[in-house]
Enzyme design. Structure first.
Site, mmCIF file in Angstrom:
data_model
loop_
_atom_site.group_PDB
_atom_site.id
_atom_site.type_symbol
_atom_site.label_atom_id
_atom_site.label_comp_id
_atom_site.label_asym_id
_atom_site.label_seq_id
_atom_site.Cartn_x
_atom_site.Cartn_y
_atom_site.Cartn_z
ATOM 1 N N ASP A 245 1.029 -1.214 0.009
ATOM 2 C CA ASP A 245 -0.028 -0.035 0.047
ATOM 3 C C ASP A 245 0.649 1.273 0.171
ATOM 4 O OD1 ASP A 245 -2.202 -1.509 -0.154
ATOM 5 O OD2 ASP A 245 -2.812 -1.528 2.209
ATOM 6 N N GLU A 246 2.024 1.229 -0.391
ATOM 7 C CA GLU A 246 2.930 2.420 -0.481
ATOM 8 C C GLU A 246 3.344 2.804 -1.747
ATOM 9 O OE1 GLU A 246 6.174 2.293 2.346
ATOM 10 O OE2 GLU A 246 4.689 1.634 3.927
#
Length: 301
Positions: A245-246
């Site tokens: 999620d980055e």
């Protein structure tokens, strides 16, 4: 039909063959920033009889890179255009892509059990408002098979366990290659991709996840958010990387909430935010409006 045009060299001309019918092209590029890039690109397009209908550019002072997206109506052949742009690419150390504007991008949508994002993408594709061709829906559960079949899409069930994860990812990559897939969309697909798969899909896999301030991870995030009394709920659509999620962010969306909202109403509002953000990210990617700038993106809306 032939078009006479001035070449880059002094006192020289070239003859560029063109047809009688124009094609709408989209050219996206990035390169180290320097003087003369816009002039060179637009000059080459003009030499080939191109009429520029949209142009956006940005020079990033932090990275020293230049980004440009151009839509052009041009009667020259793809071969001639690519040859000319290739010369520019070498001259300016460009990374570039030329595609037919509006061409539907071959896409796989990956799902688990939540239906709101895949339903939205399938509906938008059928309505003609999303320039993708969803060639298959892939699920680690068979829960949404009926949803895919309703839209007359093949459903491919690829179960994933800790023991079978490597084989499952190999099966997915084989499917991507066999179906000539250009984009993979994780529409609430509740599996973490391995670093190897993330690298193989770099720049062509988009994920959606809920994003809160503060962040709530694990099960029932909207219930956690309600318990903490959040005032904003949101979602982030981003490219997939090995860092969970980055990845580079393409789009974010939020809704303001207050103490009157229940966990159930927060969940329903969150689903709306998630599908809005994901649909925008997919459309902009398919229209070649998103260019990678390190761990960030440049989005020409």
């Amino acid at each position: 039909m032939y078009l006479w045009c001035q070449d880059f060299g002094p006192n020289t001309t070239s003859v560029v063959p063109v047809s009688n019918e124009s094609t709408a092209w989209v050219l996206s590029l990035s390169c180290p920033d320097r003087a003369g890039i816009v002039h060179a690109v637009t000059g080459v397009l003009a030499e080939h009889g191109g009429n520029i209908t949209e142009s956006q550019q940005f020079g990033d002072p932090d990275t020293g890179l230049f980004f440009m997206r151009v839509e052009v109506a041009c009667a020259a052949s793809r071969e001639n255009l690519e040859s000319a742009i290739g010369v520019l690419g070498e001259r300016f150390s460009m990374t570039w892509r030329l595609d037919v504007a509006g061409r539907r991008m071959r896409t796989i949508v990956m799902v688990s059990k939540a239906a709101h994002c895949v339903n939205d993408l399938l509906f938008r594709e059928r309505a003609g408002t999303l320039p993708v061709d969803i060639v298959a829906v892939v699920g680690n559960h068979a829960t949404l098979k009926n949803h895919a079949e309703f839209y007359e899409k093949p459903f491919v069930h690829i179960p994933v366990t800790a023991e079978t994860k490597a084989d499952a990812e190999a099966e997915l990559l084989a499917l991507v290659e066999r179906m000539d897939v250009e984009l993979v969309v994780l529409a609430r697909y509740m599996q973490i991709l391995s670093p190897e798969l993330s690298a193989a899909l770099r720049g062509k896999a988009i994920n959606i996840h809920h994003s809160f301030l503060p962040s709530f991870k694990g099960a029932r995030p909207y219930f956690q958010a309600h318990d903490r009394g959040v005032k904003l709920i949101g979602a982030t659509a981003h490219y997939v990387t090995a860092d969970l999620d980055e990845g580079p962010i393409i789009e974010q969306d939020v809704e303001r909430v207050d103490h009157t909202h229940t966990p159930e109403s927060l969940t329903a509002m969150g689903a709306d935010v998630e599908r809005r953000a994901l649909a925008k990210a997919v459309r902009w990617h398919a229209e070649h409006r998103v260019l990678l700038d390190g761990h960030r993106t440049i989005v020409f809306k």
